[in-house]
Design an enzyme around this catalytic site. Structure first.
Site, PDB file in Angstrom:
ATOM      1  CE  LYS A 193      -3.347   2.293   2.782  1.00 56.78           C
ATOM      2  NZ  LYS A 193      -4.344   2.151   3.996  1.00 56.78           N
ATOM      3  CE  LYS A 246      -5.716   2.015  -0.327  1.00 55.12           C
ATOM      4  NZ  LYS A 246      -5.965   1.918   0.716  1.00 55.12           N
TER       5      LYS A 246
HETATM    6  C1  PBG Z   1      -7.495   3.050   5.673  1.00 56.01           C
HETATM    7  C2  PBG Z   1      -7.570   2.985   4.650  1.00 56.01           C
HETATM    8  C3  PBG Z   1      -7.364   4.065   3.438  1.00 56.01           C
HETATM    9  C4  PBG Z   1      -7.954   3.540   2.068  1.00 56.01           C
HETATM   10  C5  PBG Z   1      -8.303   2.139   2.263  1.00 56.01           C
HETATM   11  N1  PBG Z   1      -8.173   1.925   3.776  1.00 56.01           N
HETATM   12  C6  PBG Z   1      -7.108   5.331   3.558  1.00 56.01           C
HETATM   13  C7  PBG Z   1      -5.559   5.917   4.080  1.00 56.01           C
HETATM   14  O1  PBG Z   1      -4.630   5.046   4.018  1.00 56.01           O
HETATM   15  O2  PBG Z   1      -5.366   7.005   4.095  1.00 56.01           O
HETATM   16  C8  PBG Z   1      -7.949   4.403   1.090  1.00 56.01           C
HETATM   17  C9  PBG Z   1      -8.888   3.901   0.187  1.00 56.01           C
HETATM   18  C10 PBG Z   1      -9.470   4.783  -1.402  1.00 56.01           C
HETATM   19  O3  PBG Z   1      -8.812   5.832  -1.466  1.00 56.01           O
HETATM   20  O4  PBG Z   1     -10.159   4.564  -1.735  1.00 56.01           O
HETATM   21  N2  PBG Z   1      -6.030   2.617   6.226  1.00 56.01           N
HETATM   22 ZN    ZN Z   2      -5.416   3.569   8.518  1.00 61.63          ZN
END
Ligand code: PBG
Ligand code: ZN
Length: 319
Positions: A193, A246
């Protein structure tokens, strides 16, 4: 002189093109992100994300039943709690918003419920874990992640998806689930991520924007791709059942590389900012509507097995 291989022989017949298509979007492999809000009385629109709402608990069962009937692979559930504190304690409340939503959804359909496990929606500072000073304390946070996982398990979740990017989160959650007898709940790990600008609309939807700093100390540097493979391998060793890349469409190289280096199923998460970009380009008429199909195909072509996308609902309704 004639072409030895005549690739164009097949291409003026749409039926043959369809028959030979190597990859295609498949609604049964798509997951719809779903926001459930403890405070909302009506579906609340999210700015920048046309057609996406935060649903109240009272409507979540009915909404998910409709999603289930459309033939989607499942939902990825996010909670928007009414109460936040320094340590995000609402996240492991057995009567918290996600826990209640899971029980509600189970009453009206058999849709697969994957619950996102993180703390940024629940902490007053908006970071994904417990702070020590100005920094997230990795190991302290793991204890809370265990509590959240067990609470989701008690509520009846089908799959747990830890998204906080703490080291050791998959191992910790797996160990806690197994010792409590929840050996059958798989973990979909947000293994690669990236710290991306593309999460903007989501953070508004989930109320999870950090009040100071950023997430670069725990999310990945977008300059790196080998590091993604290390993240994947470690999560695999820790017991992840599925991996995730992601965002998706700016990270097709990472999806492809992940596909070459693991035999675990890979989910690609096409995030809120991707949805916002694509819908605004199509809405304004700058790009044609087929752009949506193109964007939904690319992660599958790159090697993803599963696609998490805000288009899942509309795609499944129309296919
Ligand atoms: C929480 C999380 C996030 C997303 C999914 N789970 C946001 C972040 O890391 O700030 C983002 C999903 C999206 O933008 O559709 N950790
Ligand atoms: Zn988070």
């Amino acid at each position: 002189m004639f072409p030895i291989q005549r690739l164009r022989r097949n291409r003026n017949d749409e039926r043959i093109r369809d028959l030979l298509a190597e990859s295609r979007p498949d609604k049964s492999k798509m997951i719809m992100p779903v926001f459930v809000s403890e405070d909302a009385a009506n579906p609340e629109p999210i700015s920048g994300m046309k057609g996406i709402f935060r649903y109240p608990l009272s409507m979540i069962g009915e909404y998910c039943k409709k999603l289930d009937q459309s033939g989607l692979g499942g939902i990825l559930l996010f909670g928007v709690p009414s109460r936040k504190d320094e340590i995000g304690s609402e996240a492991y409340n057995d009567n918290g918003v996600v826990q209640k939503a899971i029980r509600e959804i189970k009453k009206s359909s058999k849709i697969l419920i994957i619950a996102d496990l993180c703390m940024c929606e629940y902490t007053s500072h908006g970071h994904c874990g417990i702070l020590r000073g100005q920094n997230v304390d990795n190991d302290l946070t793991l204890d809370s992640y265990s509590k959240i996982a067990l609470s989701y398990a008690r509520a009846g979740v089908d799959v747990i998806a830890p998204s906080g990017m703490m080291d050791g989160q998959v191992y910790t959650i797996r160990k806690s689930l197994d010792s409590a007898g929840y050996t059958g709940i798989p973990i979909m790990s947000y293994s690669s991520k990236y710290a991306s600008s593309l999460y903007g609309p989501f953070r508004e939807a989930a109320g999870s924007t950090p009040s100071f700093g950023n997430r670069r100390s725990y999310q990945m540097d977008y300059r790196n791709s080998r590091e993604a493979i290390r993240e994947n391998s470690i999560d695999e060793l820790e017991g992840a059942d599925m991996l995730m890349v992601k965002p998706a469409i700016f990270y097709l190289d990472v999806i492809y590389r992940s596909r070459q280096s693991t035999n675990l199923p890979i989910a690609a998460y096409s995030v809120s900012g991707e949805y916002a970009m694509i819908t605004s380009a199509v809405e304004s008429g700058t790009l044609s509507e087929d752009f949506i199909n193109e964007a939904l195909t690319a992660p599958f072509r790159a090697g993803a097995d599963i696609l998490i996308t805000y288009f899942a609902e509309s795609y499944a309704r129309t296919h």
